[in-house]
Design a protein around this motif. Sequence first.
Motif, PDB file in Angstrom:
ATOM      1  N   LEU A 130      39.837  45.514  39.399  1.00  0.00           N
ATOM      2  CA  LEU A 130      39.373  44.513  38.440  1.00  0.00           C
ATOM      3  C   LEU A 130      38.139  43.790  38.965  1.00  0.00           C
ATOM      4  O   LEU A 130      37.200  43.512  38.212  1.00  0.00           O
ATOM      5  CB  LEU A 130      40.489  43.516  38.136  1.00  0.00           C
ATOM      6  N   MET A 131      38.137  43.485  40.265  1.00  0.00           N
ATOM      7  CA  MET A 131      36.970  42.830  40.848  1.00  0.00           C
ATOM      8  C   MET A 131      35.759  43.760  40.794  1.00  0.00           C
ATOM      9  O   MET A 131      34.624  43.302  40.575  1.00  0.00           O
ATOM     10  CB  MET A 131      37.274  42.434  42.298  1.00  0.00           C
ATOM     11  N   GLY A 132      35.974  45.046  40.968  1.00  0.00           N
ATOM     12  CA  GLY A 132      34.885  46.007  40.865  1.00  0.00           C
ATOM     13  C   GLY A 132      34.246  46.001  39.488  1.00  0.00           C
ATOM     14  O   GLY A 132      33.024  46.089  39.352  1.00  0.00           O
ATOM     15  N   MET A 133      35.076  45.893  38.434  1.00  0.00           N
ATOM     16  CA  MET A 133      34.542  45.829  37.076  1.00  0.00           C
ATOM     17  C   MET A 133      33.737  44.553  36.863  1.00  0.00           C
ATOM     18  O   MET A 133      32.645  44.578  36.272  1.00  0.00           O
ATOM     19  CB  MET A 133      35.690  45.889  36.063  1.00  0.00           C
ATOM     20  N   LEU A 134      34.265  43.434  37.333  1.00  0.00           N
ATOM     21  CA  LEU A 134      33.556  42.161  37.177  1.00  0.00           C
ATOM     22  C   LEU A 134      32.229  42.176  37.931  1.00  0.00           C
ATOM     23  O   LEU A 134      31.189  41.778  37.395  1.00  0.00           O
ATOM     24  CB  LEU A 134      34.430  41.008  37.682  1.00  0.00           C
ATOM     25  N   LEU A 135      32.257  42.655  39.177  1.00  0.00           N
ATOM     26  CA  LEU A 135      31.041  42.660  39.991  1.00  0.00           C
ATOM     27  C   LEU A 135      29.990  43.621  39.449  1.00  0.00           C
ATOM     28  O   LEU A 135      28.794  43.325  39.477  1.00  0.00           O
ATOM     29  CB  LEU A 135      31.383  43.027  41.440  1.00  0.00           C
ATOM     30  N   GLN A 222      42.184  45.642  28.194  1.00  0.00           N
ATOM     31  CA  GLN A 222      40.749  45.742  27.926  1.00  0.00           C
ATOM     32  C   GLN A 222      40.207  44.441  27.342  1.00  0.00           C
ATOM     33  O   GLN A 222      39.095  44.020  27.675  1.00  0.00           O
ATOM     34  CB  GLN A 222      40.474  46.899  26.956  1.00  0.00           C
ATOM     35  N   ILE A 223      40.975  43.788  26.487  1.00  0.00           N
ATOM     36  CA  ILE A 223      40.561  42.492  25.945  1.00  0.00           C
ATOM     37  C   ILE A 223      40.394  41.482  27.074  1.00  0.00           C
ATOM     38  O   ILE A 223      39.424  40.724  27.119  1.00  0.00           O
ATOM     39  CB  ILE A 223      41.577  41.990  24.900  1.00  0.00           C
ATOM     40  N   VAL A 224      41.353  41.493  27.995  1.00  0.00           N
ATOM     41  CA  VAL A 224      41.304  40.573  29.135  1.00  0.00           C
ATOM     42  C   VAL A 224      40.052  40.806  29.965  1.00  0.00           C
ATOM     43  O   VAL A 224      39.317  39.867  30.297  1.00  0.00           O
ATOM     44  CB  VAL A 224      42.574  40.720  30.003  1.00  0.00           C
ATOM     45  N   ILE A 225      39.781  42.067  30.310  1.00  0.00           N
ATOM     46  CA  ILE A 225      38.665  42.343  31.213  1.00  0.00           C
ATOM     47  C   ILE A 225      37.326  42.103  30.522  1.00  0.00           C
ATOM     48  O   ILE A 225      36.375  41.616  31.142  1.00  0.00           O
ATOM     49  CB  ILE A 225      38.743  43.786  31.781  1.00  0.00           C
ATOM     50  N   LEU A 230      32.456  38.719  30.272  1.00  0.00           N
ATOM     51  CA  LEU A 230      31.534  37.844  29.541  1.00  0.00           C
ATOM     52  C   LEU A 230      31.463  36.458  30.179  1.00  0.00           C
ATOM     53  O   LEU A 230      30.376  35.904  30.376  1.00  0.00           O
ATOM     54  CB  LEU A 230      31.975  37.733  28.084  1.00  0.00           C
ATOM     55  N   ILE A 231      32.625  35.921  30.544  1.00  0.00           N
ATOM     56  CA  ILE A 231      32.674  34.574  31.137  1.00  0.00           C
ATOM     57  C   ILE A 231      32.040  34.556  32.524  1.00  0.00           C
ATOM     58  O   ILE A 231      31.202  33.700  32.831  1.00  0.00           O
ATOM     59  CB  ILE A 231      34.133  34.075  31.209  1.00  0.00           C
TER      60      ILE A 231
END
Length: 257
Positions: A130-135, A222-225, A230-231
């Motif tokens: 999840l951190m990889g997707m955010l970064l 997917q909605i969460v990520i 975006l945030i």
Amino acid sequence: MGVQEISFYTPFYLLVFMIPLVIINYKMRININKRFIYAVFRMTIQLVLVGFFLQYIFLFNNPWVNSAYILFMISAAALSTVKTCGLTLRSQLIPILLGFGIPNMIMILFINQFVIGLNNIFDAQYYIPLMGMLLGNSLSGNIIGINTFYNGLKKNEREYHYRLALSANQWEATLPWYKEAVIACLNPTIATTETIGLVSLPGMMTGQILGGSMPMTAIVYQIVIMAAILISRYFGIHLSILLTRKKAFDSYDRLKI
């Protein structure tokens, strides 16, 4: 039903399409073959090494080791941003590092604790992917936003100085390009968010479905990520510009970068 296993060698079947691509580029003198081949080669090596490394991290699943790996990911993203944007490494690496780290760390820990409800919020299975997707999304957003801000100032330096001459402070004088930077950073993510599910099935959702999850479970994740991306991208670009600009101007509010 689990995901269908793929042999380590079957991805090489895609060479059937890559070889004509290289030939067409060569014949048409489209000079991207070296970059194309290098990018594919580097991607393959990096992913293979990361795959072996993550296998041991997932088995060990130690919170300190997991967090150390996350710090490495954040540092790599910050270094890439500094180099790509042409910033000064010595003065701007720490501000960019904080710009990446603070919003994304808050977001991932919040998701793991309150959204997913993990007993161990540092569980490698959730923490690292999840951190990889955010970064990954913050990286592209920060590069777009920072380049837009500082390039806009450089191209419109006279207008910026004119605003200063009219008694505007540095914040007021740079505000038009600050707004442009935020919009430029967020536009791709907003466009993706608006069309997700209609134009594309995103990577996380597709991966979960291939892994055997029910479609509705994959949709919720997917909605969460997407909301988290975006945030974190929004606050990340604000923080990155605010922190980098502290050392981007001299005592007379002249742009040094």
